[in-house]
Write an enzyme that holds these catalytic residues in place. Structure first.
Site, PDB file in Angstrom:
ATOM      1  N   HIS A  16      -0.853  -4.127   0.161  1.00  0.00           N
ATOM      2  CA  HIS A  16      -1.609  -3.018   0.760  1.00  0.00           C
ATOM      3  C   HIS A  16      -1.377  -1.762  -0.073  1.00  0.00           C
ATOM      4  CE1 HIS A  16      -2.448  -5.309   4.440  1.00  0.00           C
ATOM      5  NE2 HIS A  16      -1.256  -5.843   4.205  1.00  0.00           N
ATOM      6  N   LEU A  17      -2.460  -1.222  -0.625  1.00  0.00           N
ATOM      7  CA  LEU A  17      -2.320  -0.014  -1.447  1.00  0.00           C
ATOM      8  C   LEU A  17      -2.834   1.226  -0.729  1.00  0.00           C
ATOM      9  CD1 LEU A  17      -3.357  -1.322  -4.990  1.00  0.00           C
ATOM     10  CD2 LEU A  17      -1.099  -0.475  -4.310  1.00  0.00           C
ATOM     11  N   ARG A  18      -3.556   1.016   0.394  1.00  0.00           N
ATOM     12  CA  ARG A  18      -4.166   2.136   1.134  1.00  0.00           C
ATOM     13  C   ARG A  18      -5.131   2.917   0.230  1.00  0.00           C
ATOM     14  NH1 ARG A  18      -2.182  -0.845   5.146  1.00  0.00           N
ATOM     15  NH2 ARG A  18      -0.076  -0.333   5.799  1.00  0.00           N
ATOM     16  N   LYS A 100     -10.810 -12.099   2.944  1.00  0.00           N
ATOM     17  CA  LYS A 100      -9.693 -12.036   3.890  1.00  0.00           C
ATOM     18  C   LYS A 100     -10.167 -12.195   5.334  1.00  0.00           C
ATOM     19  CE  LYS A 100      -5.637 -11.196   5.502  1.00  0.00           C
ATOM     20  NZ  LYS A 100      -4.291 -10.860   5.152  1.00  0.00           N
ATOM     21  N   HIS A 175       1.637 -14.488   4.355  1.00  0.00           N
ATOM     22  CA  HIS A 175       2.914 -14.008   4.917  1.00  0.00           C
ATOM     23  C   HIS A 175       3.457 -14.928   6.015  1.00  0.00           C
ATOM     24  CE1 HIS A 175      -0.036 -12.319   7.612  1.00  0.00           C
ATOM     25  NE2 HIS A 175      -0.238 -11.208   6.923  1.00  0.00           N
TER      26      HIS A 175
HETATM   27  C1  NCD Z   1      -0.095  -4.815   7.414  1.00  0.00           C
HETATM   28  C2  NCD Z   1      -0.603  -3.377   7.271  1.00  0.00           C
HETATM   29  O1  NCD Z   1       0.137  -2.450   7.629  1.00  0.00           O
HETATM   30  O2  NCD Z   1      -1.716  -3.177   6.782  1.00  0.00           O
HETATM   31  N1  NCD Z   1       1.023  -4.816   8.308  1.00  0.00           N
HETATM   32  C3  NCD Z   1       1.963  -5.774   8.433  1.00  0.00           C
HETATM   33  O3  NCD Z   1       2.798  -5.685   9.341  1.00  0.00           O
HETATM   34  N2  NCD Z   1       2.030  -6.797   7.608  1.00  0.00           N
HETATM   35  C4  NCD Z   1      -1.208  -5.702   7.845  1.00  0.00           C
HETATM   36  C5  NCD Z   1      -0.911  -7.166   7.743  1.00  0.00           C
HETATM   37  O4  NCD Z   1      -0.863  -7.736   6.647  1.00  0.00           O
HETATM   38  O5  NCD Z   1      -0.729  -7.791   8.793  1.00  0.00           O
HETATM   39 ZN    ZN Z   2      -0.604  -7.614   4.838  1.00  0.00          ZN
END
Ligand code: NCD
Ligand code: ZN
Length: 348
Positions: A16-18, A100, A175
């Site tokens: 996640h790079l936002r 996704k 994950h």
């Molecule tokens: C991720 C997120 O913050 O975008 N959060 C997490 O707990 N893993 C989203 C995700 O991959 O479930």
């Molecule tokens: Zn994630």
């Protein structure tokens, strides 16, 4: 004792790079070490078309330091109205690397996700035909299902029927957190793989809940009992080609984590590879680290290995990692593994 190790530059198969100032603040931690990353599309609003993915990629490239040769691999977020021709064209032109799937409401910014998986069957059929990987957040959202059971119920009730219907669809179960997920992937054909995060190799649920609530260890899927962590560690350090690193590094501001309703996500980008080196060394399987971080994922995604290499060096003393990243909008806490880490990374 091994004090130096050279490996192919790693890739991160779930990141996640936002966007905006967070993107600018966090990207150097990934791009200095990793060659490529599968970039998650769960922005607010999400990246749901190839056109949006192209524009997001441009913002990522602009935020990346010029001397880092990092390549973002883009994804789009499946909705019940995803256009299958957009997916097919985006994938065939290498504009996206995967799609996704978020069950609606399963995690951060997933409200646009899927309620009725059958509505996606035409898209899955096309993806199976063209070889486009489906990355799956594998948790059911049914409030009747205990949060610690949501992954294996998803495998049983949602994932397995999809895979039986589309037996050649490439699927990454993202994950993973349970022995059941490890077993499912291990006995599946090679088109089914799993990413494992750094933090799920380190923490069990006691880290979150014992001795006071620790919001910086809260992520989704939530960490499970110790026997599940051990199953994940065994899978990651086995060299089995179906398991590879997806850090799921997920930065959130401390104010959003340290809250009465805290966000899910651990920010592991700055110290992921040193932590993994420490763990694999403890396991006596340092020679398998490269498979997990740099080989298995590239092979699954049909991509060449990175041509560059990195060097891991075991220092005499533990490394002092900075425990915060500062952005103009707030602070982000870096994941603390709770044990000393003496490995550092050098580009070569
Ligand atoms: C991720 C997120 O913050 O975008 N959060 C997490 O707990 N893993 C989203 C995700 O991959 O479930
Ligand atoms: Zn994630």
């Amino acid at each position: 004792m091994i004090r130096e190790l050279e490996i192919v530059r790693p890739d991160d198969w779930h990141l996640h790079l936002r966007d905006g100032t967070i993107l600018k603040a966090v990207i150097p931690y990934t791009s200095e070490t990793f060659g490529r990353a599968i970039v998650m599309p769960n922005l607010n609003p999400p990246i749901i078309s190839v056109k949006e993915a192209i524009m997001y990629k441009e913002r990522i490239s602009a935020a990346c330091p010029d001397d880092h040769s990092f390549k973002p691999l883009m994804t789009i977020y499946l909705t019940e109205s995803t256009d299958l021709m957009d997916v097919a064209e985006g994938f065939s032109r290498n504009l996206i690397s995967a799609v996704k799937l978020y069950p609606a409401g399963a995690t951060t910014n997933s409200s646009h996700g899927i309620n009725d998986f059958k509505k996606l069957y035409k898209v899955f059929e096309k993806m199976e035909e063209i070889g486009c990987p489906l990355c799956v957040h594998g948790e059911v959202v049914d409030p009747q299902v205990d949060i610690f059971d949501r992954e294996y119920v998803f495998i049983d009730k949602v994932l397995d029927p999809i895979i039986r219907t589309f037996p050649s669809l490439k699927v990454v179960l993202e994950h993973i957190t349970t022995q059941e997920a490890v077993d499912y992937v291990r006995i599946s054909k090679k088109n089914i793989a799993a990413t494992i995060t750094t933090h799920h190799l380190v923490i069990n649920r006691n880290f979150i809940l014992a001795g006071g609530i620790k919001p910086h260890y809260y992520c989704l899927p939530v960490a499970k009992r110790e026997n599940h962590r051990i199953a994940l560690l065994n899978a990651a350090s086995s060299g089995n080609s179906s398991f590879f690193l997806g850090t799921d590094s997920a930065p959130h501001f401390d104010t959003d984590k340290e809250s009465a309703c805290g966000c899910a996500g651990c920010f592991t980008a700055p110290n992921t590879i040193p932590i993994l080196a420490q763990l694999f060394e403890q396991e006596g399987s340092l020679e398998k680290l490269e498979h997990f971080t740099s080989i298995n994922g590239a092979n699954f995604y049909d991509l060449p290995l990175n041509s560059e290499r990195i060097k891991l060096i075991k220092e005499k003393d533990p490394i002092e990692f900075s425990n915060k990243v500062f952005t103009p909008e707030g602070e982000i806490t870096v994941f603390d593994p709770g044990f000393p880490v003496s490995w550092s990374v050098k580009s070569i």
